[in-house]
Design a protein around this motif. Structure first.
Motif, short mmCIF file in Angstrom:
data_model
loop_
_atom_site.label_atom_id
_atom_site.label_comp_id
_atom_site.label_asym_id
_atom_site.label_seq_id
_atom_site.Cartn_x
_atom_site.Cartn_y
_atom_site.Cartn_z
N PRO A 25 0.79 -1.23 0.00
CA PRO A 25 0.00 0.00 0.00
C PRO A 25 0.82 1.28 0.00
CG PRO A 25 0.12 -0.91 2.21
CD PRO A 25 0.84 -1.88 1.31
N GLY A 26 0.18 2.35 -0.45
CA GLY A 26 0.70 3.68 -0.21
C GLY A 26 0.51 4.04 1.26
N ARG A 27 0.90 5.26 1.62
CA ARG A 27 0.81 5.62 3.04
C ARG A 27 0.43 7.09 3.21
NH1 ARG A 27 2.97 9.70 2.76
NH2 ARG A 27 5.17 10.17 2.46
N CYS A 166 15.88 9.37 0.68
CA CYS A 166 14.69 9.37 1.53
C CYS A 166 15.00 8.78 2.91
CB CYS A 166 13.57 8.56 0.88
SG CYS A 166 13.97 6.82 0.62
N GLY A 167 14.21 9.19 3.89
CA GLY A 167 14.24 8.54 5.18
C GLY A 167 13.54 7.19 5.09
N ILE A 168 13.33 6.56 6.22
CA ILE A 168 12.82 5.19 6.21
C ILE A 168 11.29 5.12 6.30
CG2 ILE A 168 12.81 4.70 8.72
CD1 ILE A 168 14.37 2.05 7.90
N MET A 169 10.64 6.27 6.48
CA MET A 169 9.20 6.26 6.76
C MET A 169 8.37 5.54 5.71
SD MET A 169 6.48 9.37 7.31
CE MET A 169 6.99 10.29 5.88
N ASP A 170 8.57 5.88 4.44
CA ASP A 170 7.65 5.39 3.41
C ASP A 170 7.69 3.87 3.31
OD1 ASP A 170 7.24 8.06 3.00
OD2 ASP A 170 8.42 8.18 1.16
N GLN A 171 8.87 3.33 3.25
CA GLN A 171 9.00 1.87 3.13
C GLN A 171 8.54 1.18 4.42
OE1 GLN A 171 11.41 4.08 2.40
NE2 GLN A 171 11.75 3.83 0.20
N PHE A 172 8.84 1.77 5.56
CA PHE A 172 8.44 1.17 6.83
C PHE A 172 6.92 1.10 6.93
CE2 PHE A 172 7.67 0.58 11.27
CZ PHE A 172 8.79 -0.07 11.77
N ALA A 173 6.24 2.20 6.61
CA ALA A 173 4.78 2.22 6.70
C ALA A 173 4.15 1.26 5.71
CB ALA A 173 4.27 3.64 6.46
N SER A 174 4.69 1.21 4.49
CA SER A 174 4.13 0.34 3.47
C SER A 174 4.25 -1.13 3.87
CB SER A 174 4.85 0.57 2.14
OG SER A 174 4.22 -0.11 1.08
#
Length: 384
Positions: A25-27, A166-174
């Motif tokens: 998913p997106g986030r 990028c920081g880690i947020m996007d991949q972590f949330a996905s």
């Protein structure tokens, strides 16, 4: 047509074999913007829009990719991969490259990609694709890579092949989200907590400016450098400082030149970390009005101090600021376009949407797409 069936049918028609299917998913991020690469805190969640991939392994070393949304193919051998200028294939090949660098042998494979995460909207369609690819290859090759390591490899794929630090947020949330929760993530230690966010009377609503953030990648890297420059100055006085996570607002005021770019960037980030912690307390107290007020503060900082907003984003936030049905609003994502995220009273969504889209269309001549999001689980295999 159902998107899963569409991807499956296209794959079978193209490759004459049955695929295995995966979704990532997106986030959204409720609060905590541009804090992740400064080792701060974030509060993201996966949403009900995703990238879908259909995959099968090959017996040779050819990677054959087909992007349904662009109606484009990309073919390369495993040993001849290289970044492509502005190419969508980078998000896939970068993942393969990371697997290879970590000692995993990756054979050729066929893949069809289709998504309904709006591109350029700040919902991290690129991270969703990276996570879908690494999750799929991990599953098909039986690699047993822990989820957190897959997250880190997906992040590095974006650094190395897409060129975005990028920081880690996007991949972590996905990858890591669960239904009905936000994640409070400490981007330094990667310790995290799931916080319930199941307020039936409040909905997460996104308004898309339809402004594509062409500046976002280069300016994102520039902001990172400006934050690091501030850290370097403060570190001379406080040697233990490693990132803005270690910096107090008093130190920003004391050691950085007032109203300089570096001062403004560091002032925003240090304030944003505190807003996130205060916001988590507000959620725990079921006080979404206080949380919403913090969102408005965040937008003001992103616009004036961090300078990653644009006139269209500011207009959308200003439009809802006095609307009692909207508890909070801010721009979301890298900046210079994309969406605002809004907490809206569920019973008044129709009225709010009509008001905002009408005023935006009158101002800019286009009707902004609207996404009403539910918070969903992270990357998964689709069982058919």
């Amino acid at each position: 047509m159902d998107i899963v069936k569409e991807v499956k049918d296209i794959f079978e028609s193209k490759f004459q074999t049955k695929p295995v299917l995966f979704a990532s998913p997106g986030r959204v991020n409720l609060i905590g913007e541009h804090t992740d690469y400064n080792e701060g805190f974030i509060l993201p969640a996966a949403i009900d829009k995703a990238v879908y991939v259909a995959v099968s392994l090959r017996t040779d070393d050819t990677i054959h990719l087909h992007a349904v949304d662009f109606n484009e193919d990309y073919i390369v051998t495993v040993n001849e991969m290289a970044p492509v200028v502005n190419g969508w294939s980078n998000y896939i090949l970068g993942v393969v490259d990371q697997l290879q660098k970590n000692g995993y042998a990756v054979p050729g494979f066929n893949m069809v990609i289709r998504g309904n995460v709006p591109s350029g909207a700040g919902l991290s369609s690129s991270a969703a694709l990276e996570c879908a690819v690494i999750f799929a290859l991990n599953d098909l090759l039986g690699l047993d890579i822990p989820k957190i390591d897959m997250v880190k490899m997906a992040q590095l794929a974006e650094h190395t092949y897409a060129g975005v630090k990028c920081g880690i947020m996007d991949q972590f949330a996905s990858m890591m989200s669960i239904d009905g929760h936000v994640i409070r993530l400490d981007c330094r230690s990667l310790e995290y907590d799931y916080i319930p966010f199941n307020f039936k009377d409040i909905s997460v609503v996104l308004f898309n400016t339809q402004v594509t953030h062409n500046l976002a990648s280069s300016e994102y890297n520039t902001r990172r450098e400006e934050c690091e420059a501030g850290v370097a100055i403060i570190k001379k006085k406080h040697p233990h400082v490693q990132s803005l996570r270690d910096v107090t607002l008093d130190w920003v005021e004391q050691y950085l030149e007032k109203d300089s770019k570096i001062y403004n960037r560091c002032k925003f980030v240090t304030g944003e970390n505190q807003r996130l912690l205060d916001g988590c307390d507000a959620i725990a107290d079921n006080d979404l009005e206080s949380f919403g007020a913090l969102m408005f503060e965040t937008h003001e900082g992103l616009s004036k101090l961090y300078e990653v907003s644009c006139k269209e984003l500011d207009f959308l936030v200003d439009t809802v600021k006095e609307n009692k049905a909207v508890l909070g609003s801010r721009m979301m994502g890298g900046g210079f376009g994309g969406c605002t995220i809004n907490l809206v009273k569920t019973s008044e969504i129709d009225e709010v949407v009509a008001d905002v889209t009408g005023k935006y269309q009158e101002k800019y001549g286009i009707k902004p797409p609207v996404y009403i999001c539910t918070l969903q689980k992270g990357t998964y295999k689709i069982e058919i």
